[in-house]
Design a protein around this motif. Structure first.
Motif, PDB file in Angstrom:
ATOM      1  N   HIS A  15       0.837  -1.202   0.000  1.00 18.35           N
ATOM      2  CA  HIS A  15       0.000   0.000   0.000  1.00 18.35           C
ATOM      3  C   HIS A  15       0.880   1.263   0.000  1.00 18.35           C
ATOM      4  O   HIS A  15       0.604   2.216  -0.737  1.00 18.35           O
ATOM      5  N   GLU A  16       1.936   1.264   0.804  1.00 18.92           N
ATOM      6  CA  GLU A  16       2.837   2.415   0.837  1.00 18.92           C
ATOM      7  C   GLU A  16       3.504   2.636  -0.511  1.00 18.92           C
ATOM      8  O   GLU A  16       3.651   3.776  -0.958  1.00 18.92           O
ATOM      9  N   LEU A  17       3.888   1.553  -1.174  1.00 16.13           N
ATOM     10  CA  LEU A  17       4.491   1.680  -2.503  1.00 16.13           C
ATOM     11  C   LEU A  17       3.487   2.268  -3.491  1.00 16.13           C
ATOM     12  O   LEU A  17       3.822   3.164  -4.271  1.00 16.13           O
ATOM     13  N   GLU A  18       2.250   1.783  -3.459  1.00 11.36           N
ATOM     14  CA  GLU A  18       1.218   2.304  -4.358  1.00 11.36           C
ATOM     15  C   GLU A  18       1.027   3.803  -4.146  1.00 11.36           C
ATOM     16  O   GLU A  18       0.879   4.560  -5.109  1.00 11.36           O
ATOM     17  N   GLU A  19       1.030   4.234  -2.887  1.00  8.29           N
ATOM     18  CA  GLU A  19       0.896   5.670  -2.607  1.00  8.29           C
ATOM     19  C   GLU A  19       2.071   6.472  -3.169  1.00  8.29           C
ATOM     20  O   GLU A  19       1.881   7.542  -3.730  1.00  8.29           O
ATOM     21  N   GLU A  20       3.278   5.948  -3.006  1.00  5.30           N
ATOM     22  CA  GLU A  20       4.469   6.634  -3.525  1.00  5.30           C
ATOM     23  C   GLU A  20       4.445   6.717  -5.054  1.00  5.30           C
ATOM     24  O   GLU A  20       4.806   7.740  -5.630  1.00  5.30           O
ATOM     25  N   VAL A  21       4.022   5.648  -5.697  1.00  6.47           N
ATOM     26  CA  VAL A  21       3.941   5.641  -7.162  1.00  6.47           C
ATOM     27  C   VAL A  21       2.920   6.669  -7.634  1.00  6.47           C
ATOM     28  O   VAL A  21       3.161   7.414  -8.579  1.00  6.47           O
ATOM     29  N   GLU A  22       1.782   6.738  -6.966  1.00  3.17           N
ATOM     30  CA  GLU A  22       0.760   7.721  -7.338  1.00  3.17           C
ATOM     31  C   GLU A  22       1.263   9.144  -7.161  1.00  3.17           C
ATOM     32  O   GLU A  22       0.970  10.014  -7.964  1.00  3.17           O
ATOM     33  N   ARG A  23       2.013   9.400  -6.102  1.00  4.77           N
ATOM     34  CA  ARG A  23       2.567  10.745  -5.869  1.00  4.77           C
ATOM     35  C   ARG A  23       3.571  11.125  -6.950  1.00  4.77           C
ATOM     36  O   ARG A  23       3.692  12.283  -7.303  1.00  4.77           O
ATOM     37  N   GLY A  24       4.298  10.130  -7.457  1.00  7.96           N
ATOM     38  CA  GLY A  24       5.321  10.375  -8.469  1.00  7.96           C
ATOM     39  C   GLY A  24       4.785  10.572  -9.865  1.00  7.96           C
ATOM     40  O   GLY A  24       5.499  11.009 -10.756  1.00  7.96           O
ATOM     41  N   ARG A  25       3.521  10.280 -10.087  1.00  5.23           N
ATOM     42  CA  ARG A  25       2.955  10.410 -11.450  1.00  5.23           C
ATOM     43  C   ARG A  25       2.553  11.800 -11.755  1.00  5.23           C
ATOM     44  O   ARG A  25       2.248  12.666 -11.231  1.00  5.23           O
TER      45      ARG A  25
END
Length: 68
Positions: free
Chosen positions: A58-68
C-alpha cells in the motif's frame, strides 16, 4: 529494493531483499538492461525475491501515485 516494471501495467513490482552485494547488483543491472527478455529474472534475483506485507504494498502504491 523494489523494481517497478514500466512496460506493462499488468506486471507486478519485484521486491528484492539483500541485494547489496556486487554479484546480485550486477545481475539486476544486466536484467534491467536486457530488452530482449525482460521477463526472465536472474537466479540471484529469484533467490532474494520476497512478498511484502500489505502495508508495504500500500505504501508503494501511494508513492507511485505521488510520483505520477
Amino acid at each position: 529494493m523494489v523494481i517497478i516494471p514500466v512496460a506493462s501495467d499488468a506486471d507486478e513490482p519485484v521486491w528484492i531483499g539483500g541485494a547489496n552485494d556486487d554479484e546480485t547488483t550486477a545481475d539486476i543491472v544486466t536484467w534491467l538492461s536486457d530488452d530482449t527478455n525482460p521477463v526472465r529474472r536472474p537466479a540471484l534475483v529469484d533467490i532474494r525475491k520476497f512478498s511484502p506485507t500489505r502495508l508495504n504494498r500500500h505504501e508503494l502504491e501511494e508513492e507511485v501515485e505521488r510520483g505520477r
